[in-house]
Design an enzyme around this catalytic site. Structure first.
Site, PDB file in Angstrom:
ATOM      1  N   CYS A 114       0.812  -1.228   0.000  1.00  0.00           N
ATOM      2  CA  CYS A 114       0.000   0.000   0.000  1.00  0.00           C
ATOM      3  C   CYS A 114       0.843   1.275   0.000  1.00  0.00           C
ATOM      4  O   CYS A 114       0.331   2.355  -0.253  1.00  0.00           O
ATOM      5  CB  CYS A 114      -0.953   0.007   1.190  1.00  0.00           C
ATOM      6  SG  CYS A 114      -2.112  -1.353   1.162  1.00  0.00           S
ATOM      7  N   HIS A 250      -3.208   7.604   2.079  1.00  0.00           N
ATOM      8  CA  HIS A 250      -3.608   6.265   1.650  1.00  0.00           C
ATOM      9  C   HIS A 250      -4.961   5.973   2.295  1.00  0.00           C
ATOM     10  O   HIS A 250      -5.212   6.339   3.440  1.00  0.00           O
ATOM     11  CB  HIS A 250      -2.565   5.242   2.095  1.00  0.00           C
ATOM     12  CG  HIS A 250      -3.025   3.829   1.940  1.00  0.00           C
ATOM     13  ND1 HIS A 250      -3.565   3.360   0.763  1.00  0.00           N
ATOM     14  CD2 HIS A 250      -3.057   2.787   2.815  1.00  0.00           C
ATOM     15  CE1 HIS A 250      -3.893   2.090   0.918  1.00  0.00           C
ATOM     16  NE2 HIS A 250      -3.607   1.718   2.157  1.00  0.00           N
ATOM     17  N   ASN A 280     -10.068   0.129   0.181  1.00  0.00           N
ATOM     18  CA  ASN A 280      -8.603   0.218   0.134  1.00  0.00           C
ATOM     19  C   ASN A 280      -8.118  -0.352  -1.196  1.00  0.00           C
ATOM     20  O   ASN A 280      -8.185  -1.563  -1.416  1.00  0.00           O
ATOM     21  CB  ASN A 280      -8.033  -0.566   1.324  1.00  0.00           C
ATOM     22  CG  ASN A 280      -6.523  -0.504   1.408  1.00  0.00           C
ATOM     23  OD1 ASN A 280      -5.854  -0.101   0.456  1.00  0.00           O
ATOM     24  ND2 ASN A 280      -5.981  -0.926   2.536  1.00  0.00           N
TER      25      ASN A 280
END
Ligand code: UT7
Length: 323
Positions: A114, A250, A280
């Site tokens: 990520c 993020h 996500n």
């Protein structure tokens, strides 16, 4: 030399699934109320059968080039952050280069889960600063739907598919104007690899594996490590938190995003949030959020933008850029 974010682009697969649809799946035992309260997620996009990271990344990259008014000839390098490459090789970056008809330069993937986009931005920025490239496509693209255990409610409700891209252009005059990527601050601590991992791979099990996460532990690391990365980025330039125009974090969990907003003293109206609609999307989440907020006019010329992310590795980092 400074690397200026000259264009942004995003792509989301057509199919979008709501929490209620997941909750209706037999045996999953989850609810819209739990998912919204613990994560802020309401929906996520899922790639179509056969739709790959390179397909989506190529679409996001084309949009970024179009916004920058750049042609394929201007691209010296394609750098792709992904944890869900089409194959071990060719790299997803080389596939995207081919799909875009770029006939020169080089292309490679970065694996930092990520945090991948922040890492890729750091590498691209360094290459531009040292003169190795003048035009770089930085892409984050993920099909996490293919590495999820769809019977594990602790992970499968959290992720979605999508792609985002930026086109970086070397601009000598940007330095005097204070524009461009100011710096990136990258970190890793491999001791914590097991708390967020994919339990297989081409070189170990011979299968692609699925995501396993000790959510509560990752959450604790996220809050402290992102806070210190943000402090580090601002301190590197003697900037006060009041000078940040936009936080583009993020998008893993609204509670982590809100904690970072509070830390910076920013109202949520100055924080770009997509987690409610995208969930996500790993390495794609920051460039997707950038694409949304530059295209709807929130982020505009001269704005100081702070990006931050954390993911498997553990990896984490922050980046500062003035648009
Ligand atoms: O992008 C990479 C970085 N990743 C992150 O930053 C993620 C960080 N972690 C998180 O966002 C959160 O820890 C989660 C959203 C993953 C989990 O939230 P939590 O508040 O930490 O919940 P928990 O894991 O402590 O679970 C609480 C309860 C458990 O039940 P018991 O043991 O208390 O009876 C879970 O079994 O919630 C249960 N649970 C669920 N219930 C309904 C876990 N997942 C679900 C679910 N639906 N989907």
């Amino acid at each position: 030399m400074r690397a200026v974010i000259a264009g942004t682009g995003g792509y989301l697969p057509e199919r979008s699934i709501s929490n209620d649809e997941l909750a209706a799946w037999k045996g999953l035992e989850t609810s819209d109320a739990w998912i919204v309260e613990r994560t802020g997620i309401r929906r996520r996009h899922i790639a179509a059968e056969g739709e790959t990271a390179s397909d989506m990344g190529a679409k996001a990259a084309l949009a970024a080039l179009a916004q920058a008014g750049a042609s394929a000839e201007e691209v010296d390098a394609v750098i792709v952050a992904t944890a869900t490459p089409d194959s071990a090789f060719p790299s997803t970056a080389a596939r995207i280069q081919g799909k875009l008809g770029i006939l020169r330069g080089f292309a490679f993937d970065i694996s930092a889960a990520c945090t991948g986009f922040v890492y890729a931005l750091g590498v691209a920025d360094a290459m531009i600063r040292c003169g190795q490239a003048r035009g770089v496509l930085v892409v984050g693209t993920e099909v996490f739907s293919r590495i999820l255990d769809w019977s594990d409610r602790a992970t499968c409700v959290l992720f979605g598919d999508g792609a985002g891209a930026v086109f970086l252009r070397a601009l000598p005059e940007a330095r005097a104007e204070g524009r461009g990527v100011l710096s990136t601050h990258l970190h890793a601590d491999g001791r914590y690899g097991d708390i967020l991992t994919v339990d297989g791979g081409a070189g170990s099990t011979g299968t692609c594996g699925v995501v396993r996460m000790a959510g509560r532990e990752v959450f604790k690391h996220a809050v402290t490590k992102l806070a210190s990365a943000v402090d580090e980025a601002l301190a590197a330039h003697g900037l006060a938190k009041e000078q940040v125009a936009w936080l583009v974090p993020h998008q893993a969990n609204i509670r982590i995003i809100e904690a970072m907003g509070r830390k910076l003293g920013l109202p949520m109206s100055r924080v770009v949030v997509t987690v409610d609609r995208h969930a996500n999307t790993s390495a794609a989440s920051i460039p997707l959020a950038l694409a949304e907020a530059t295209r709807d006019g929130r982020i505009s010329h001269g704005d100081l933008v702070l990006m931050e992310g954390i993911g498997g590795g553990l990896t984490w980092g922050a980046a500062l850029a003035r648009f």
